[in-house]
Motif scaffolding. Structure first.
Motif, PDB file in Angstrom:
ATOM      1  N   GLU A 188       0.912  -1.137   0.050  1.00 58.52           N
ATOM      2  CA  GLU A 188       0.085  -0.229  -0.022  1.00 58.52           C
ATOM      3  C   GLU A 188       0.755   0.989  -0.129  1.00 58.52           C
ATOM      4  O   GLU A 188       1.880   1.335   0.632  1.00 58.52           O
ATOM      5  CB  GLU A 188      -0.902   0.139   1.376  1.00 58.52           C
ATOM      6  CG  GLU A 188      -2.118  -0.843   1.188  1.00 58.52           C
ATOM      7  CD  GLU A 188      -3.058  -0.392   2.268  1.00 58.52           C
ATOM      8  OE1 GLU A 188      -4.306  -0.208   1.929  1.00 58.52           O
ATOM      9  OE2 GLU A 188      -2.583  -0.573   3.300  1.00 58.52           O
ATOM     10  N   TYR A 189       0.374   2.122  -0.854  1.00 58.06           N
ATOM     11  CA  TYR A 189       1.225   3.492  -0.742  1.00 58.06           C
ATOM     12  C   TYR A 189       0.283   4.758  -0.687  1.00 58.06           C
ATOM     13  O   TYR A 189      -1.028   4.576  -0.792  1.00 58.06           O
ATOM     14  CB  TYR A 189       1.909   3.654  -2.215  1.00 58.06           C
ATOM     15  CG  TYR A 189       3.082   2.639  -2.227  1.00 58.06           C
ATOM     16  CD1 TYR A 189       4.371   2.833  -2.309  1.00 58.06           C
ATOM     17  CD2 TYR A 189       2.597   1.570  -3.025  1.00 58.06           C
ATOM     18  CE1 TYR A 189       5.281   2.017  -2.312  1.00 58.06           C
ATOM     19  CE2 TYR A 189       3.537   0.343  -3.364  1.00 58.06           C
ATOM     20  CZ  TYR A 189       4.965   0.724  -2.863  1.00 58.06           C
ATOM     21  OH  TYR A 189       5.768  -0.122  -3.139  1.00 58.06           O
ATOM     22  N   ARG A 190       0.986   5.878   0.124  1.00 60.19           N
ATOM     23  CA  ARG A 190       0.027   6.936   0.127  1.00 60.19           C
ATOM     24  C   ARG A 190       0.660   7.976  -0.565  1.00 60.19           C
ATOM     25  O   ARG A 190       1.986   8.295  -0.378  1.00 60.19           O
ATOM     26  CB  ARG A 190      -0.306   7.401   1.347  1.00 60.19           C
ATOM     27  CG  ARG A 190      -0.839   8.681   1.845  1.00 60.19           C
ATOM     28  CD  ARG A 190      -1.285   8.931   2.992  1.00 60.19           C
ATOM     29  NE  ARG A 190      -2.386   7.991   3.527  1.00 60.19           N
ATOM     30  CZ  ARG A 190      -2.426   7.661   4.843  1.00 60.19           C
ATOM     31  NH1 ARG A 190      -1.348   7.723   5.559  1.00 60.19           N
ATOM     32  NH2 ARG A 190      -3.220   6.539   5.002  1.00 60.19           N
ATOM     33  N   CYS A 191      -0.014   8.766  -1.306  1.00 58.54           N
ATOM     34  CA  CYS A 191       0.554   9.954  -2.248  1.00 58.54           C
ATOM     35  C   CYS A 191       0.664  11.113  -1.386  1.00 58.54           C
ATOM     36  O   CYS A 191      -0.328  11.398  -0.663  1.00 58.54           O
ATOM     37  CB  CYS A 191      -0.642   9.974  -3.411  1.00 58.54           C
ATOM     38  SG  CYS A 191       0.084  11.477  -4.546  1.00 58.54           S
ATOM     39  N   HIS A 192       1.956  11.814  -1.266  1.00 59.32           N
ATOM     40  CA  HIS A 192       1.998  13.081  -0.515  1.00 59.32           C
ATOM     41  C   HIS A 192       1.202  14.344  -1.193  1.00 59.32           C
ATOM     42  O   HIS A 192       0.784  15.210  -0.551  1.00 59.32           O
ATOM     43  CB  HIS A 192       3.367  13.191  -0.717  1.00 59.32           C
ATOM     44  CG  HIS A 192       4.143  12.476   0.254  1.00 59.32           C
ATOM     45  ND1 HIS A 192       4.193  12.736   1.777  1.00 59.32           N
ATOM     46  CD2 HIS A 192       4.868  11.469  -0.010  1.00 59.32           C
ATOM     47  CE1 HIS A 192       4.934  11.613   2.263  1.00 59.32           C
ATOM     48  NE2 HIS A 192       5.543  10.880   1.310  1.00 59.32           N
ATOM     49  N   SER A 193       0.951  13.920  -2.348  1.00 63.87           N
ATOM     50  CA  SER A 193       0.437  15.100  -3.198  1.00 63.87           C
ATOM     51  C   SER A 193      -1.209  15.410  -3.019  1.00 63.87           C
ATOM     52  O   SER A 193      -1.868  16.304  -2.758  1.00 63.87           O
ATOM     53  CB  SER A 193       0.203  14.969  -4.743  1.00 63.87           C
ATOM     54  OG  SER A 193       2.046  15.355  -5.099  1.00 63.87           O
ATOM     55  N   CYS A 194      -1.799  14.121  -3.028  1.00 60.08           N
ATOM     56  CA  CYS A 194      -3.307  14.207  -3.006  1.00 60.08           C
ATOM     57  C   CYS A 194      -3.961  13.404  -1.866  1.00 60.08           C
ATOM     58  O   CYS A 194      -5.131  13.361  -1.790  1.00 60.08           O
ATOM     59  CB  CYS A 194      -4.148  13.751  -4.305  1.00 60.08           C
ATOM     60  SG  CYS A 194      -3.712  11.790  -4.784  1.00 60.08           S
ATOM     61  N   SER A 195      -3.182  12.958  -1.017  1.00 56.43           N
ATOM     62  CA  SER A 195      -3.198  11.801   0.133  1.00 56.43           C
ATOM     63  C   SER A 195      -4.061  10.542  -0.366  1.00 56.43           C
ATOM     64  O   SER A 195      -4.626   9.905   0.502  1.00 56.43           O
ATOM     65  CB  SER A 195      -4.122  12.695   1.186  1.00 56.43           C
ATOM     66  OG  SER A 195      -3.377  13.483   1.467  1.00 56.43           O
ATOM     67  N   ALA A 196      -4.039  10.119  -1.681  1.00 56.45           N
ATOM     68  CA  ALA A 196      -4.946   8.840  -2.079  1.00 56.45           C
ATOM     69  C   ALA A 196      -3.961   7.709  -1.534  1.00 56.45           C
ATOM     70  O   ALA A 196      -2.695   7.889  -1.383  1.00 56.45           O
ATOM     71  CB  ALA A 196      -4.854   9.090  -3.662  1.00 56.45           C
TER      72      ALA A 196
END
Length: 74
Positions: A5-13
């Motif tokens: 699982e990953y979390r995007c720093h730009s949009c928090s997805a």
């Protein structure tokens, strides 16, 4: 192959990727905003098989059961 699982720093997805263990820390592209700054989260294991798993039959019980004669389950 592990499911990460990953979390995007730009949009928090939050999104998941199946990738080899060696690629865990490599850059992952966010499917929502296509941002490339992502953070790996706690991962789970995904298992793929081509055939259903066989289930072993239970071993035959010895006479008297496994709990003794005083429990009343016989």
């Amino acid at each position: 192959m592990p499911l990460y699982e990953y979390r995007c720093h730009s949009c928090s997805a939050t999104f998941e990727l199946l990738r080899p263990i060696a690629d865990r820390q490599l850059e992952a592209v966010c499917p929502r905003c296509e941002g490339r700054t992502t953070m790996p989260l706690i991962s789970r294991v995904a298992m793929h098989t081509s055939a259903p798993a066989a289930v072993a039959a239970p071993a035959p019980r010895a006479s008297g059961g496994g709990c003794g004669s005083s429990c009343g389950c016989h």
